[in-house]
Design a protein around this motif. Sequence first.
Motif, PDB file in Angstrom:
ATOM      1  N   UNK A 121       0.720  -1.173  -0.094  1.00 60.80           N
ATOM      2  CA  UNK A 121      -0.071   0.032  -0.105  1.00 60.80           C
ATOM      3  C   UNK A 121       0.809   1.219   0.023  1.00 60.80           C
ATOM      4  N   UNK A 122       2.036   1.038   0.775  1.00 64.13           N
ATOM      5  CA  UNK A 122       2.692   2.293   0.941  1.00 64.13           C
ATOM      6  C   UNK A 122       3.566   2.512  -0.686  1.00 64.13           C
ATOM      7  N   UNK A 123       3.844   1.709  -1.246  1.00 61.63           N
ATOM      8  CA  UNK A 123       4.449   1.769  -2.575  1.00 61.63           C
ATOM      9  C   UNK A 123       3.395   2.285  -3.582  1.00 61.63           C
ATOM     10  N   UNK A 124       2.131   1.739  -3.436  1.00 59.30           N
ATOM     11  CA  UNK A 124       0.949   2.236  -4.253  1.00 59.30           C
ATOM     12  C   UNK A 124       0.889   3.640  -3.899  1.00 59.30           C
ATOM     13  N   UNK A 125       0.884   4.251  -2.787  1.00 61.04           N
ATOM     14  CA  UNK A 125       1.015   5.507  -2.283  1.00 61.04           C
ATOM     15  C   UNK A 125       1.944   6.427  -2.953  1.00 61.04           C
ATOM     16  N   UNK A 126       3.006   5.772  -2.902  1.00 65.58           N
ATOM     17  CA  UNK A 126       4.405   6.386  -3.467  1.00 65.58           C
ATOM     18  C   UNK A 126       4.129   6.729  -4.798  1.00 65.58           C
ATOM     19  N   UNK A 127       3.654   5.512  -5.583  1.00 68.28           N
ATOM     20  CA  UNK A 127       3.524   5.563  -6.897  1.00 68.28           C
ATOM     21  C   UNK A 127       2.469   6.693  -7.375  1.00 68.28           C
ATOM     22  N   UNK A 128       1.395   6.720  -6.681  1.00 67.83           N
ATOM     23  CA  UNK A 128       0.087   7.764  -6.785  1.00 67.83           C
ATOM     24  C   UNK A 128       0.784   9.139  -6.653  1.00 67.83           C
ATOM     25  N   UNK A 129       1.570   9.231  -5.798  1.00 69.48           N
ATOM     26  CA  UNK A 129       2.090  10.553  -5.494  1.00 69.48           C
ATOM     27  C   UNK A 129       3.114  11.022  -6.374  1.00 69.48           C
ATOM     28  N   UNK A 130       3.897  10.038  -6.976  1.00 70.40           N
ATOM     29  CA  UNK A 130       4.977  10.261  -8.050  1.00 70.40           C
ATOM     30  C   UNK A 130       3.953  10.712  -9.471  1.00 70.40           C
ATOM     31  N   UNK A 131       3.169   9.919  -9.558  1.00 70.08           N
ATOM     32  CA  UNK A 131       1.985  10.111 -10.836  1.00 70.08           C
ATOM     33  C   UNK A 131       1.519  11.830 -10.791  1.00 70.08           C
ATOM     34  N   UNK A 132       1.075  11.805  -9.585  1.00 69.07           N
ATOM     35  CA  UNK A 132       0.572  13.391  -9.047  1.00 69.07           C
ATOM     36  C   UNK A 132       1.498  14.211  -9.332  1.00 69.07           C
TER      37      UNK A 132
END
Lengths: 254, 182
Positions: free
Chosen positions: B78-89
Amino acid sequence: MRAKHVAEEKAEGGLVFHPLDQFIVKPIFGDGPVHWYTPTNVTLWMGLSLLAIVAIFVLGSRGRAIIPTRLQSIGELIYGFIYKMVEDVTGKDGVKYFPYIMTLFLFILFANYLALIPTSYSATSMIAVTAVLGFGVFIVVTILGFVLNGPAFLGLFWMKDAPAILRPIIAVIEVISYFVRPVSHSIRLAGNIMAGHAVIKVFAGFAALTVVSPVAILGITAIYGLEVLVAGIQAYVFTILTCVYLKDALHPAH
Amino acid sequence: MATETTDAVAGACVDAGGSALGMPQLCADWMPNQIFWLVVTLIAIFFVMSRIALPRIGAVLAERSGTITNDIAAAEELKNKAAEAEAAYDQALLDARAEAQKIVADAKAEIQAELDVELQKADAEIAAKATESEAAIAEIREGAKKSVTAVAKDTAKELVAAMGGSADAKTITAEINARMKG
């Protein structure tokens, strides 16, 4: 007859010391002789130890809960403690002897603690009991050492890294210390438990004298506290020494 | 006491009053009983522990550590996903900013180009007007010069006539022209 005897002693003086009477083996049913199969107070208190162990480890873990209940927690703590001890001291290949060591530890621990209940019988204070435990460990470990390592097990007594001149002397000392192990192993446990209980009884005898009774009762309290420590520590010491001896059998090379 | 102890070990270990003679621990008569019940108890504990309790507790502990490991792994995911989402943002934000900058630059360039064209047009117009004006001024100047010359000739002729002199037109014109140049 007995009443008359007690009355006589009372008449002799206020103090009645029978600190060792608590260790007398008595049949539970009737007054007959003590045969090897007779159910006695030994049977009763060993049976109570068994029941306490079953209560904590079988009934306590009945729920198999991921988040444990209090009783299950106690069982798991003891399990983890002994498991880690066996693993740390004997190594990975000693783990298969874990149930045997757990059995020894639990028996001694529960017998020791149940013996702290007033009027109870302390099975682990009897030299016959601890000698069976100590010599049992000694014999099993020695046989295991020879079965697993063959004659190489004798390398336990032969210090390869000692100077050549000293090696035979060290070997003699090592052999003597090896054979003293079961004696010290069993007497340490019986002696500690017996001495503590006898001392409490002696203090209890003094409590009959009004003048010293406060001191005697304080003494009983203090010794009792000490005995609570001793009961746990002796079970631990017996178990960790068993692990150390087992390690020698598994890996005789120093 | 010594004889008593020997008696105790040899005999019943208990005196007539029910008290221990010597150490009950050393009473050989009782030892078989203790050893027998000890062995029974140990075997019972061993079977209860090795058959029921230890496998069960071991399984519970393993299950728990498995659950914890899984939960940690899930949390990590989940943390990785959040990081990914943040990167995408962040990327989207950067893209948008770049886009905006591009639009601004384009608009600026367009305006500049338009401005340049207009400026050039205006410059050309101004230049044309200036040339026109210069021409007009030159014309006017020329006209004025002519007028001045004419007036000067007439005046000079009149002055000469008035003073009683007679002068031919040619001489006066030449004289005036010479004076006008100076």
